[in-house]
Design an enzyme around this catalytic site. Structure first.
Site, short mmCIF file in Angstrom:
data_model
loop_
_atom_site.label_atom_id
_atom_site.label_comp_id
_atom_site.label_asym_id
_atom_site.label_seq_id
_atom_site.Cartn_x
_atom_site.Cartn_y
_atom_site.Cartn_z
N GLY A 94 0.90 -1.32 0.30
CA GLY A 94 0.06 0.10 0.43
C GLY A 94 0.75 1.32 -0.43
O GLY A 94 2.07 1.12 0.43
N GLN B 224 2.82 9.95 1.26
CA GLN B 224 4.09 9.07 1.56
C GLN B 224 5.57 9.96 0.29
O GLN B 224 6.66 9.56 0.24
CB GLN B 224 4.10 7.76 1.03
CG GLN B 224 3.50 7.44 2.42
CD GLN B 224 3.27 5.88 2.56
OE1 GLN B 224 2.93 5.51 1.49
NE2 GLN B 224 3.92 5.21 2.93
N CYS C 151 5.69 0.01 7.32
CA CYS C 151 5.14 1.16 6.35
C CYS C 151 6.81 1.38 5.39
O CYS C 151 7.31 1.42 6.13
CB CYS C 151 4.72 2.35 6.98
SG CYS C 151 4.54 3.90 6.20
N LEU C 152 6.29 1.94 3.60
CA LEU C 152 7.94 2.28 3.53
C LEU C 152 8.36 3.50 3.69
O LEU C 152 9.55 3.40 3.46
CB LEU C 152 7.27 2.43 1.68
CG LEU C 152 6.34 1.29 1.33
CD1 LEU C 152 5.90 1.53 -0.49
CD2 LEU C 152 8.05 0.53 0.52
N HIS D 235 -4.34 1.89 7.42
CA HIS D 235 -3.72 2.37 7.52
C HIS D 235 -2.95 4.24 6.42
O HIS D 235 -2.78 4.44 6.50
CB HIS D 235 -2.00 1.95 7.04
CG HIS D 235 -0.96 2.19 7.36
ND1 HIS D 235 -0.15 0.90 8.37
CD2 HIS D 235 -0.02 2.30 6.31
CE1 HIS D 235 1.39 1.80 7.99
NE2 HIS D 235 1.40 3.19 6.32
N GLU D 236 -3.90 3.74 5.62
CA GLU D 236 -3.03 4.03 4.12
C GLU D 236 -4.19 6.15 4.08
O GLU D 236 -3.64 6.83 3.97
CB GLU D 236 -3.52 2.99 2.64
CG GLU D 236 -2.75 2.48 2.63
CD GLU D 236 -0.67 2.56 2.59
OE1 GLU D 236 -0.81 4.31 2.14
OE2 GLU D 236 -0.37 1.38 2.98
N HIS E 266 -2.51 8.20 7.00
CA HIS E 266 -1.66 9.02 5.90
C HIS E 266 -1.77 9.83 4.88
O HIS E 266 -1.61 11.23 5.26
CB HIS E 266 -0.84 8.53 4.85
CG HIS E 266 0.49 7.60 5.21
ND1 HIS E 266 1.56 7.59 5.62
CD2 HIS E 266 0.05 5.88 4.76
CE1 HIS E 266 2.16 6.41 5.68
NE2 HIS E 266 1.40 5.76 5.30
C1 QAP Z 1 0.72 -0.91 4.79
O1 QAP Z 1 3.12 -0.71 3.97
C2 QAP Z 1 0.76 -1.88 5.53
O2 QAP Z 1 9.98 -1.75 6.32
C3 QAP Z 1 1.69 -0.36 3.63
O3 QAP Z 1 12.01 -2.54 4.42
C4 QAP Z 1 1.83 -2.71 4.98
O4 QAP Z 1 3.78 -1.63 1.84
C5 QAP Z 1 -0.35 -1.92 6.77
C6 QAP Z 1 7.83 -2.20 3.20
C7 QAP Z 1 1.75 -4.37 6.63
C8 QAP Z 1 -0.06 -3.59 7.32
C9 QAP Z 1 0.20 -4.02 7.25
C10 QAP Z 1 8.29 -2.15 4.73
C11 QAP Z 1 8.76 -2.46 2.68
C12 QAP Z 1 6.48 -2.41 3.30
C13 QAP Z 1 9.26 -1.92 4.94
C14 QAP Z 1 4.10 -1.22 3.08
C15 QAP Z 1 11.07 -2.41 4.02
C16 QAP Z 1 9.91 -2.29 2.88
C17 QAP Z 1 4.93 -1.85 3.41
CO CO Z 2 2.36 3.53 5.28
#
Ligand code: QAP
Ligand code: CO
Length: 171
Positions: A46, A51, A93-94, A135-136, A139
């Site tokens: 997401g 972001q 989170c990215l 979550h998104e 943001h």
């Molecule tokens: C939101 O987050 C989310 O730390 C989206 O090193 C994720 O896509 C909500 C990511 C999981 C609920 C559960 C994070 C990639 C991606 C990192 C993501 C990383 C590389 C996060």
């Molecule tokens: Co995020």
């Protein structure tokens, strides 16, 4: 298509409240394409426009195994919490690379949004999709998942990411 630069916590621009999209035009569809490419490249599920430093109410999501089911939500709003029972889920989170923490959010929600075709639609989401949508949507209001953690945990994350930035670390 091109990838966009992702803002990293504690960048203050992540606190910007995004404004609504008027009509979906070519500029928006190009932005959405680039957001999807950025999300897939980062192995994300997401990404909110906030972001990538675009403060418009746009979210892209793909929780599919094959990474071939993009979901685009423009001007999303929460219509109903269908199941308020909280579901624990380890969130990342990215914009907070390398950190995952368990949070609890309502497990089933109904949201309303506009699609790339400019048509409004409703969507009932449960499980991980429900979590990612919430979550998104946070943001877009300048909220980050670390805001739900204890001050101590958030400070530790903030310090580590600030230090990595200062050192020019890429991981
Ligand atoms: C939101 O987050 C989310 O730390 C989206 O090193 C994720 O896509 C909500 C990511 C999981 C609920 C559960 C994070 C990639 C991606 C990192 C993501 C990383 C590389 C996060
Ligand atoms: Co995020």
């Amino acid at each position: 298509m091109s990838t966009l630069k992702i803002l990293i916590f504690p960048d203050p621009r992540l606190r910007t409240v995004a404004t609504a999209v008027g009509t979906v035009d070519g500029k928006i569809t190009t932005l959405v394409d680039n957001m999807l490419e950025t999300m897939y490249e980062g192995k994300g599920i997401g990404l909110a426009a906030t972001q990538v430093n675009v403060h418009k109410r746009i979210i892209v999501i793909d929780v599919s195994e094959e990474k071939n089911k993009p979901l685009v939500l423009i001007n999303p709003s929460l219509e109903e919490i269908i199941e308020p029972k909280k579901m624990p889920y380890s969130e990342g989170c990215l914009s907070v690379p390398g950190f995952y923490e368990e949070l609890e959010r309502p497990s089933k929600v109904k949201i309303k949004a506009t699609g790339l075709d400019n048509k409004n639609f409703s969507l009932e989401a449960e499980g991980i999709l429900s979590v990612v949508i919430q979550h998104e949507m946070d943001h877009l209001d300048g909220k980050i998942f670390v805001d739900y953690l204890t001050n101590l945990k958030r400070e530790i994350i903030r310090k580590k990411l600030s230090k990595q930035k200062k050192l020019g670390a890429t991981s």
